[in-house]
Scaffold this motif. Sequence first.
Motif, PDB file in Angstrom:
ATOM      1  N   LEU A  33      39.594  37.021  38.007  1.00  0.00           N
ATOM      2  CA  LEU A  33      40.186  38.042  37.144  1.00  0.00           C
ATOM      3  C   LEU A  33      41.474  37.517  36.525  1.00  0.00           C
ATOM      4  O   LEU A  33      41.762  37.768  35.351  1.00  0.00           O
ATOM      5  CB  LEU A  33      40.438  39.330  37.936  1.00  0.00           C
ATOM      6  CG  LEU A  33      39.172  40.117  38.301  1.00  0.00           C
ATOM      7  CD1 LEU A  33      39.474  41.182  39.359  1.00  0.00           C
ATOM      8  CD2 LEU A  33      38.546  40.764  37.070  1.00  0.00           C
ATOM      9  N   GLY A  34      42.226  36.751  37.317  1.00  0.00           N
ATOM     10  CA  GLY A  34      43.448  36.131  36.795  1.00  0.00           C
ATOM     11  C   GLY A  34      43.125  35.157  35.670  1.00  0.00           C
ATOM     12  O   GLY A  34      43.783  35.150  34.625  1.00  0.00           O
ATOM     13  N   VAL A  35      42.084  34.339  35.880  1.00  0.00           N
ATOM     14  CA  VAL A  35      41.657  33.384  34.853  1.00  0.00           C
ATOM     15  C   VAL A  35      41.263  34.147  33.581  1.00  0.00           C
ATOM     16  O   VAL A  35      41.682  33.802  32.476  1.00  0.00           O
ATOM     17  CB  VAL A  35      40.477  32.514  35.366  1.00  0.00           C
ATOM     18  CG1 VAL A  35      39.863  31.696  34.234  1.00  0.00           C
ATOM     19  CG2 VAL A  35      40.941  31.593  36.505  1.00  0.00           C
ATOM     20  N   SER A  36      40.480  35.221  33.765  1.00  0.00           N
ATOM     21  CA  SER A  36      40.036  36.017  32.603  1.00  0.00           C
ATOM     22  C   SER A  36      41.223  36.658  31.889  1.00  0.00           C
ATOM     23  O   SER A  36      41.260  36.717  30.659  1.00  0.00           O
ATOM     24  CB  SER A  36      39.074  37.117  33.047  1.00  0.00           C
ATOM     25  OG  SER A  36      37.908  36.552  33.568  1.00  0.00           O
ATOM     26  N   ASP A  37      42.181  37.165  32.671  1.00  0.00           N
ATOM     27  CA  ASP A  37      43.373  37.770  32.058  1.00  0.00           C
ATOM     28  C   ASP A  37      44.054  36.770  31.135  1.00  0.00           C
ATOM     29  O   ASP A  37      44.499  37.122  30.041  1.00  0.00           O
ATOM     30  CB  ASP A  37      44.384  38.196  33.138  1.00  0.00           C
ATOM     31  CG  ASP A  37      43.927  39.444  33.891  1.00  0.00           C
ATOM     32  OD1 ASP A  37      42.941  40.076  33.461  1.00  0.00           O
ATOM     33  OD2 ASP A  37      44.558  39.774  34.920  1.00  0.00           O
ATOM     34  N   ARG A  38      44.120  35.516  31.577  1.00  0.00           N
ATOM     35  CA  ARG A  38      44.807  34.508  30.756  1.00  0.00           C
ATOM     36  C   ARG A  38      43.971  34.138  29.527  1.00  0.00           C
ATOM     37  O   ARG A  38      44.500  33.957  28.433  1.00  0.00           O
ATOM     38  CB  ARG A  38      45.160  33.293  31.607  1.00  0.00           C
ATOM     39  CG  ARG A  38      46.317  33.605  32.566  1.00  0.00           C
ATOM     40  CD  ARG A  38      46.701  32.456  33.472  1.00  0.00           C
ATOM     41  NE  ARG A  38      45.836  32.269  34.609  1.00  0.00           N
ATOM     42  CZ  ARG A  38      45.884  33.004  35.741  1.00  0.00           C
ATOM     43  NH1 ARG A  38      46.761  33.981  35.866  1.00  0.00           N
ATOM     44  NH2 ARG A  38      45.064  32.758  36.737  1.00  0.00           N
TER      45      ARG A  38
END
Lengths: 399, 263
Positions: free
Chosen positions: A148-153
């Motif tokens: 989710l962190g990767v997607s947020d970025r």
Amino acid sequence: MSGRSSGPGPGPSAASSVERPALGSRHVLERTEFPSLLRSLRTAGYRTVGPTIRDGAIVYGEIRQESDLPIGWTDRQEAGRYRLEQRADAALFGYNVGPHSWKKYLFPSRERLFTAVRDGRSFVVQPEPVDPTPLAFLGVRACELAALGVSDRVFGKAGDPSYAERRTRTLRIAVQCGQAGATCFCVSMKTGPAVTGGHDLSLTEVLHEGRHYFLVEVGSESGARILDGVPLRPATEDEFRSAVASVGRAAASMGRTMDTNGLRDLLVLNPENPRWEIVARRCLSCTNCTMACPTCFCQTTEEVPDLSAEKSERWRRWDSCFNSGFTAVHGTSVRSTTQSRYRQWLTHKLGTWYDQFGESGCVGCGRCITWCPVGIDLTEEVAAVRTAPGDAPGGRVAP
Amino acid sequence: MGASARPRLGVFKFASCDGCQLTLLDCEDDLLAVAERVEIADFREASSAVLEGPFDLALVEGSITTPAELARIAEIRAQSKTLVTIGACATAGGIQALRNFGDVREFARVVYARPEFIQTLATSTPIRDHVPVDFELRGCPIDKGQLLEVISAFLGGRAPNVPTESVCIECKRRGHVCVVVAHGTPCLGPVTQSGCGAICPGFHRGCYGCFGPQDTPNTGALVPKLSELGMDPSAVMRVFRTFNALAPAFRAAGDAAEKESSP
């Protein structure tokens, strides 16, 4: 809906839950009190989604009551194979990740972006409203928080409005893994199994010496608010240690490993490695790995005009670098071979993602291994590229 | 009505079951919109009022199986500005192309009391083998949405948006659980073109390949998986020889399995 009245009734533990738990504080939620967490989420206006059994797999769907969870089930995974099995106990979260990922809620597989309606010689754009219901993700694993962190970025960098709108309304209730699957390698990717951030609440399910409880750790104010009306008590040192031990067992039983040392350069410097041709013989170019991947974000947009040519809708759909149409320019695919597509996917995921977003695009969840119909294993491919007599060191792209 | 201003549509049938033409009738409300935009000049499944050609758009269903059909398709091509073939029969010979793997005279002798009355070709072949085709819309039967897209694209003077990707991507977009990985069910989805909406896997069945091969079909990688899941070479041969037996990738896979099944 009257907020408090649907929460748990007054009881011996209710008094202790009046004070809002502090960030980072640790509590115990007894298994029997678990439904109060679901009630609290509902009272707070969240639509709770999480693991549930459908069609022989644990997928993500609506969680209305605790019986929607896969209680007493686990999954057995291998490359190209997934089966559900009954557990010896009645764990609520005794399995690893399945074919779905949370991306389907933030980045839907099909989404209308807007509708353009003819207005004389011009047109009017009608924006597409985003469903305002806040979502609670229940049972987010550490690798998935990382994803989710990767997607947020990725979506943040792209300034994607509908992703951002959905994201801000999402609550993340993490679950630390107590076991690892045969295709898991979060330890190699340094994303798990311990939850270290990005969560609103973190649960660790402990079944130990006849007891069944959850260690609850508070990650945010929104998480703390949900605990209002949930019967908690402070965790003892022993209870905390049992939870840590359970995560330790998961960490020690990873089914796969991947040596990430110098991985970006290895892949970037090996475009002509013979392994690409070998894996292409097995690869179906079917897109399953990219669809199951929690961070793959490739998409296509298309105009869908109606027959009267009075209005046209713009839709976006999940797309994949394994499709020839994905790189079609003037009707011809730039990556016409499966070899070039597999190389692109792996090199981007594990290598050039660093150049683009400053991190790896892989979180070690193992979905691409399990859900490949022919069981292609990226950890095996990376190991093979390392040992194959390729173009490295230096490589033909060096100049 | 200003009928002459509208493009003229003809819908023609060759050897087929009529199911693809029915898809056009099945468009219901959208059919009215189609009828407003085009003049339906010849569509015998829908109306006995038949107008002469020429046609701006011809939708051709069915395969070529008789000498008379050979002559008729040439005539329709000559009368049509744009010719689109619809369905597995028209694009890959259809289920009746199984005759190509046998002896058609022997079939006729077994089936008909007076086989000498039967005038037929030895093979069933797709339309493109005989006349130039502007676009091929796959499926057994075709998908309603894709048909409307083709008509809409024709009216708008643009290329149709009909993806040639695998069925798997449709399965995953719909959130279906993979029947190969989770159930051990043999499935042609990875080598088959999308368009159907992944209907069979949605009902826990393997894909039967109704839309023919996807654009990069690696049947050589899928066949060992089908074998592992319990299909013997003759079963593999049969699964590739259904509605799209003559599509090159399926034909090659079926022929290879036949070689393996006959020692």
